[in-house]
Each structure stands twice: as structure tokens, then as C-alpha cells.
Design an enzyme around this catalytic site. Structure first.
Site, PDB file in Angstrom:
ATOM      1  N   SER A  65       0.786  -1.227   0.000  1.00 20.44           N
ATOM      2  CA  SER A  65       0.000   0.000   0.000  1.00 20.44           C
ATOM      3  C   SER A  65       0.817   1.276   0.000  1.00 20.44           C
ATOM      4  CB  SER A  65      -0.946   0.016   1.210  1.00 20.44           C
ATOM      5  OG  SER A  65      -0.213  -0.077   2.423  1.00 20.44           O
TER       6      SER A  65
ATOM      7  N   LYS B  28     -12.348  -0.345  -0.883  1.00 18.57           N
ATOM      8  CA  LYS B  28     -11.514   0.446  -1.798  1.00 18.57           C
ATOM      9  C   LYS B  28     -12.136   0.441  -3.191  1.00 18.57           C
ATOM     10  CE  LYS B  28      -7.354   0.064   0.995  1.00 18.57           C
ATOM     11  NZ  LYS B  28      -8.027  -0.393   2.227  1.00 18.57           N
TER      12      LYS B  28
ATOM     13  N   HIS C  24      -5.433  -3.807  -1.878  1.00 15.07           N
ATOM     14  CA  HIS C  24      -5.220  -2.867  -2.987  1.00 15.07           C
ATOM     15  C   HIS C  24      -5.128  -3.562  -4.339  1.00 15.07           C
ATOM     16  CE1 HIS C  24      -4.732   0.942  -0.807  1.00 15.07           C
ATOM     17  NE2 HIS C  24      -4.231   0.204   0.169  1.00 15.07           N
TER      18      HIS C  24
END
Length: 395
Positions: free
Chosen positions: A182, A241, A210
Site C-alpha cells: 500500500s 476500496k 489494494h
């Protein structure tokens, strides 16, 4: 209560302020998107994890509203009592099908997913081997266990193999890694990790926070990206996300799900997601199945932005994904760089120690599919201007 009770906290906060590590949350008055409003100003947003722009997608919003009308605002209980509604069950079945696994279990957040899964799977008979740059939720999850632990230098496969050889006679070994890291935006060498795990009889645990919605076909994650289906034992993903809502999940064998239902403390002792959240997540996963053009745009934007920054002379580290750090240096320098960008109309948050090394402070930029090329060109122009003014760019 004496007013001096918490003076020692003020002393620590003052130290953080002097060292450029003091930061309170910015309050926004608009929805998440490429441009957001705060304090009466509209800023270009380069710090959001809303990779595909799903937070404002009309189909996802409509699903949330419909669920509120049908089920109400909350679920009313933890999952194991009356808090598992059919919408929660449907979401987990959809997730498992999307990921190509037998089952999936949803937790209340990505952070609690790692805490719950790792603290359940790792006991005194296990050895866990973790990449040094893994996310804080992995670190904290491991700390909750009595497992033996070892850390290998970032993506160092030689050291990982050495640690596997020195496993100390433990019954089981787990290798834990982020799929996409990240802070640096680089991708884990998952094929090499899987090969070592298979050679030494270890389990592979991948956190795709991610990578979910970013890597792989239709955003299926790093396992799909490297075509390693059936060879990664535990796949962790986020719903917070690219999916655009909130939550986390574990995908894997059905026995893994049933075990975590009984052992995962955050799952057991937290009220389940409001029906609107579950419905919104379900709608988002269904959208991912037909969102490859949007994911392609995300990657095109990331390549454009990273290339432009590198051409201007910035160090973007090992970035391979839409996470693109601009390396600055010390915490105070990084905080000043981020502040000046905000004055120029760009919101790009500084990341400093202890999240990264003391001298590796960076402005972490995150590109989304919702950005236009004009947005990103504007950002490069302002980052260059601040870079020259602060001396980060020489000449």
C-alpha cells in the site's frame, strides 16, 4: 477530574507537531470523487482508494436504498444470532463465485478481517513468515497470536527460503504477504512465493486490499493476475476500496469459512453490516464482472501519470500500480510538500514515519479511473511547481 490529567498526551502531540507527524482528519463536504470540496474549496483528490469511482455509482446507490426500504437501517445483531440476513448470505456466495473459491466470509472491515483470520489460524504450533512491508492489520493480527514468527526483507525470496528451511519443527507454516503493497504500489512476487510454499509444505495467505478490483480479470485480484487458482490457501480482500463500500472478506475452502465462523472474534462479536452495505457490496461485485474497460482506463491513467512524473525527475519508487508515491524524505519536508500542494489545489496526503522509514517520507498519489487526463496533467504541473520551489526537484 484534574485538568492536568492528560498533559502528558499534549506533550507527545507537540513532539509530533514539531517533527511533521501531526495530522488531523480533513473534513470533506462532498461525495468521494476525483474532485472534492473542503473548507469552501474544490481540490483535485489524489489520496482516495475509490479506484473505479464506484462510491457514487447509481446502481450501487439504488441497491443500498432498496435494501433500507426492505430491511431497515441495521441488522440488529451479530451474524451468529439474528444478524445474518439473506442479503449477507447472497453477498458471500457471489464473492466466492467471483473469486473462484468454495466459500467466502465477510467481516466488518478489511482491518478486522486480517485480525480475525490470522488470530484464528495461528497458534503455538504454527510459524508465520511475513514480508517486512506488510500492512499494519497483518502485523497486528500476528501480534495477537502465540505463533512463532519471522520477517523477511521486502520481496527477498532467498531469505524467505532460508526461513522456510529453518522452520524450527513447527507443524504448520504460513507465508503472509500483501498482494499490492500500500505504501510503494509494487506487486508481491506471488508465483515465487507459491513455488516455495509448495516446495516446503507451507500455506500461502495473501491480502489483496489494494489488488481487489485492480489486478486480475475484472479485478479478481493477484491470484487471478498470476493464474494461481487453487494454489493460494487464503485470499483476503476488501470491500472498502475499489468495491467502493466498506468491509473485508476471506475467500478460500469451505472448511476455512466454517472454522472462522466459530473462531474469528471480530466476526463473532461485532454486529453485522447494515443491509444497505451488504446490498451495495453485492451490486458492486456484480458490476465488477462487466467493468474490465473501467479497469483498463485505471491502468492507462496510472501509466500516464507515473511516466509524466518520472520524466520530470521525480522518484516514484517501485510503483507498478495506481499507487504512485512521490518520494520526498524527512517527515517535516514531506508535510510541507503536501501542504503546498493543497495550496495549489491538489490533495495528496503525506505519508511519514512510522508508517514508512524516517527518511522515506512520500506524498502518496492514487490514480483512479474517474480521473481525466486533464486532471492528471494539472496534477503533474502543480507537483512540478512545488517540487522546484521546495528543492525536491533540482535545477
Amino acid at each position: 477530574m484534574p485538568t492536568s490529567t492528560f498533559d502528558y498526551l499534549n506533550e507527545e502531540l507537540e513532539r509530533l507537531r514539531k517533527e511533521g507527524m501531526y495530522r488531523l482528519p480533513t473534513v470533506w463536504t462532498s461525495a468521494s470523487g476525483p474532485w472534492m470540496e473542503t473548507g469552501g474549496r474544490k481540490l483535485l483528490q489524489l489520496s482516495s482508494n475509490n479506484y473505479l469511482g464506484f462510491t457514487g455509482h447509481p446502481d450501487i446507490q439504488a441497491a443500498a436504498i432498496e435494501a433500507i426500504n426492505r430491511y431497515g437501517a441495521g441488522s440488529g445483531s451479530v451474524r451468529t444470532i439474528t444478524g445474518t440476513l439473506d442479503i449477507h448470505d447472497e453477498l458471500e456466495r457471489e464473492l466466492a463465485d467471483f473469486k473462484g473459491t468454495e466459500a467466502a466470509l465477510v467481516f466488518q472491515s478489511g482491518f478486522t478481517t486480517n485480525q480475525g483470520a490470522l488470530s484464528s489460524l495461528l497458534g503455538p504450533d504454527e510459524l508465520v513468515i511475513s514480508d517486512e512491508l506488510n500492512h499494519a492489520s497483518i502485523i497486528d493480527g500476528i501480534r495477537l497470536t502465540k505463533a512463532a514468527r519471522a520477517i523477511y526483507p521486502h520481496k527477498d525470496m532467498d531469505r524467505l527460503e532460508q526461513l522456510l528451511k529453518e522452520n524450527g519443527g513447527r507443524k504448520r507454516t504460513f507465508i503472509v504477504t500483501d498482494g499490492v503493497f500500500s505504501m510503494d504500489g509494487d506487486i508481491a512476487p506471488l508465483p515465487a512465493i507459491v513455488e516455495l510454499a509448495e516446495a516446503y509444505g507451507a500455506y500461502v495467505y495473501v491480502d489483496d486490499a489494494h489488488a481487489s478490483g485492480v489486478l486480475g480479470r475484472n479485478g479478481k485480484g493477484s491470484t487471478d493476475h498470476f493464474n494461481l487458482h487453487g494454489r493460494v490457501h487464503v485470499q483476503v480482500g476488501t470491500l472498502s476500496k475499489a468495491v467502493g463500500v466498506v468491509g473485508g472478506y476471506v475467500a478460500g475452502a469451505d472448511v476455512l469459512k466454517r472454522f472462522l465462523v466459530h473462531k474469528g472474534r471480530p466476526f463473532l462479536f461485532s454486529t453485522s453490516h447494515p443491509p444497505a452495505v451488504a446490498a451495495a457490496c453485492l451490486a458492486a461485485i456484480r458490476l465488477l464482472r462487466k467493468s474490465q474497460p473501467l479497469i483498463d482506463r485505471l491502468w492507462d491513467n496510472a501509466t500516464f501519470f507515473r511516466t509524466r512524473l518520472q520524466e520530470e525527475g521525480f522518484d516514484t519508487g517501485g510503483s507498478e500500480t495506481p499507487i504512485i508515491p512521490v518520494l520526498i524524505g524527512q517527515p517535516d519536508q514531506t508535510a510541507d510538500f503536501s501542504r503546498q500542494l493543497m495550496e495549489e489545489g491538489i490533495y495528496a496526503q503525506g505519508i511519514v514515519y512510522p508508517t514508512v522509514a524516517m527518511d522515506k517520507g512520500r506524498v502518496r498519489c492514487i490514480v483512479t479511473a474517474a480521473h481525466t487526463k486533464d486532471d492528471l496533467s494539472f496534477a503533474v504541473e502543480k507537483i512540478v511547481a512545488v517540487g522546484k520551489r521546495t528543492g525536491v526537484l533540482k535545477g
